[in-house]
Design an enzyme around this catalytic site. Structure first.
Site, PDB file in Angstrom:
ATOM      1  N   HIS A  95      -8.153   8.390   2.607  1.00 18.14           N
ATOM      2  CA  HIS A  95      -7.448   9.672   2.682  1.00 18.14           C
ATOM      3  C   HIS A  95      -8.424  10.799   2.431  1.00 18.14           C
ATOM      4  CE1 HIS A  95      -7.112   8.109  -1.440  1.00 18.14           C
ATOM      5  NE2 HIS A  95      -7.173   9.375  -1.870  1.00 18.14           N
ATOM      6  N   CYS A  98       0.850  -1.189   0.000  1.00 19.33           N
ATOM      7  CA  CYS A  98       0.000   0.000   0.000  1.00 19.33           C
ATOM      8  C   CYS A  98       0.886   1.240   0.000  1.00 19.33           C
ATOM      9  CB  CYS A  98      -0.925   0.002   1.218  1.00 19.33           C
ATOM     10  SG  CYS A  98      -1.819   1.558   1.428  1.00 19.33           S
ATOM     11  N   HIS A 141      -8.524  14.564   0.978  1.00 22.70           N
ATOM     12  CA  HIS A 141      -7.856  15.649   0.267  1.00 22.70           C
ATOM     13  C   HIS A 141      -8.228  16.960   0.956  1.00 22.70           C
ATOM     14  CE1 HIS A 141      -6.991  13.344  -3.552  1.00 22.70           C
ATOM     15  NE2 HIS A 141      -7.974  12.611  -3.074  1.00 22.70           N
ATOM     16  N   ASP A 180       0.137  16.644  -1.603  1.00 18.92           N
ATOM     17  CA  ASP A 180      -0.141  15.778  -2.750  1.00 18.92           C
ATOM     18  C   ASP A 180       0.932  15.994  -3.818  1.00 18.92           C
ATOM     19  OD1 ASP A 180      -3.022  14.310  -3.837  1.00 18.92           O
ATOM     20  OD2 ASP A 180      -1.469  14.804  -5.327  1.00 18.92           O
TER      21      ASP A 180
HETATM   22  P1  5GP Z   1      -7.352   9.498  -4.993  1.00 21.66           P
HETATM   23  O1  5GP Z   1      -7.328   9.618  -6.496  1.00 21.66           O
HETATM   24  O2  5GP Z   1      -7.155   8.059  -4.563  1.00 21.66           O
HETATM   25  O3  5GP Z   1      -8.508  10.146  -4.324  1.00 21.66           O
HETATM   26  O4  5GP Z   1      -6.116  10.333  -4.465  1.00 21.66           O
HETATM   27  C1  5GP Z   1      -4.814   9.842  -4.457  1.00 21.66           C
HETATM   28  C2  5GP Z   1      -3.909  11.032  -4.443  1.00 21.66           C
HETATM   29  O5  5GP Z   1      -2.618  10.584  -4.086  1.00 21.66           O
HETATM   30  C3  5GP Z   1      -3.797  11.748  -5.787  1.00 21.66           C
HETATM   31  O6  5GP Z   1      -4.207  13.106  -5.642  1.00 21.66           O
HETATM   32  C4  5GP Z   1      -2.319  11.634  -6.139  1.00 21.66           C
HETATM   33  O7  5GP Z   1      -1.795  12.778  -6.749  1.00 21.66           O
HETATM   34  C5  5GP Z   1      -1.679  11.347  -4.791  1.00 21.66           C
HETATM   35  N1  5GP Z   1      -0.470  10.561  -4.861  1.00 21.66           N
HETATM   36  C6  5GP Z   1      -0.286   9.424  -5.577  1.00 21.66           C
HETATM   37  N2  5GP Z   1       0.952   8.955  -5.383  1.00 21.66           N
HETATM   38  C7  5GP Z   1       1.561   9.810  -4.516  1.00 21.66           C
HETATM   39  C8  5GP Z   1       2.866   9.837  -3.927  1.00 21.66           C
HETATM   40  O8  5GP Z   1       3.721   8.985  -4.157  1.00 21.66           O
HETATM   41  N3  5GP Z   1       3.130  10.882  -3.097  1.00 21.66           N
HETATM   42  C9  5GP Z   1       2.214  11.844  -2.817  1.00 21.66           C
HETATM   43  N4  5GP Z   1       2.590  12.818  -1.982  1.00 21.66           N
HETATM   44  N5  5GP Z   1       0.976  11.843  -3.350  1.00 21.66           N
HETATM   45  C10 5GP Z   1       0.652  10.826  -4.179  1.00 21.66           C
HETATM   46 ZN    ZN Z   2      -2.424   1.474   3.548  1.00 22.71          ZN
END
Ligand code: 5GP
Ligand code: ZN
Length: 112
Positions: free
Chosen positions: A98, A3, A100, A29
Site C-alpha cells: 500500500h 488479509c 500512503h 486511512d
Molecule cells: P502500515 O503501518 O502497514 O504502513 O499502514 C497500514 C495502515 O492501515 C495504517 O496507517 C492504519 O491506520 C491503516 N489501517 C489499518 N486498519 C485499517 C482499516 O480497517 N481501515 C482503514 N481504512 N485503514 C486501516
Molecule cells: Zn491482501
C-alpha cells in the site's frame, strides 16, 4: 488468505472509498497521521514493495499514473507525500502493498 486490505477491496470490510478501477483501490486511512491521509492498494495481493514481481510491474506503474487523480480528488493541490512501509524495520503493519498519501499541510522534513 486472511488479509485486511484484500477484505477491504472485496467490500467485506467498509472503507471510505476515494477511487477505484480494475487495478487499484484508494480509501481513507482509519487512523490519519496528517489532515489528509489515504491509502492506495493494488487489488491483487502483493505482500510489500519488497515482493513486487516483474509480472506485477504494470500494476505498480498503473497506481502511479492514477495518483495525481487521487491527489486531486483529495484536494491536495500543493503537494503531498507518498510512503510505502516495508517489513519490520519499516513498521509495515498490513502485509498487503500500500502507498500512503499524506498531505493537507506542510509536512515534516523529517522522514524517520
Ligand atoms: P502500515 O503501518 O502497514 O504502513 O499502514 C497500514 C495502515 O492501515 C495504517 O496507517 C492504519 O491506520 C491503516 N489501517 C489499518 N486498519 C485499517 C482499516 O480497517 N481501515 C482503514 N481504512 N485503514 C486501516
Ligand atoms: Zn491482501
Amino acid at each position: 488468505m486472511d488479509c485486511l486490505f484484500c477484505a477491504i477491496v472485496r467490500g467485506e470490510i467498509p472503507s471510505n472509498k476515494i477511487y477505484e478501477d480494475d487495478v487499484c483501490y484508494a480509501f481513507l486511512d482509519i487512523n490519519p497521521q496528517a489532515p489528509v491521509h489515504a491509502l492506495v492498494v493494488p487489488k491483487e495481493h502483493i505482500p510489500s514493495a519488497n515482493e513486487v514481481q516483474e509480472a506485477q510491474a504494470a500494476t505498480v506503474a498503473h497506481i502511479f499514473t492514477v495518483l495525481p487523480t487521487i491527489a486531486r480528488t483529495l484536494g491536495l493541490t500543493n503537494g503531498y507525500r507518498i510512503v510505502s512501509n516495508v517489513g519490520e524495520d519499516g513498521c509495515q503493519s498490513v502485509k498487503h502493498l500500500h502507498f500512503h498519501i499524506l498531505g493537507g499541510k506542510k509536512l515534516s522534513e523529517q522522514m524517520s
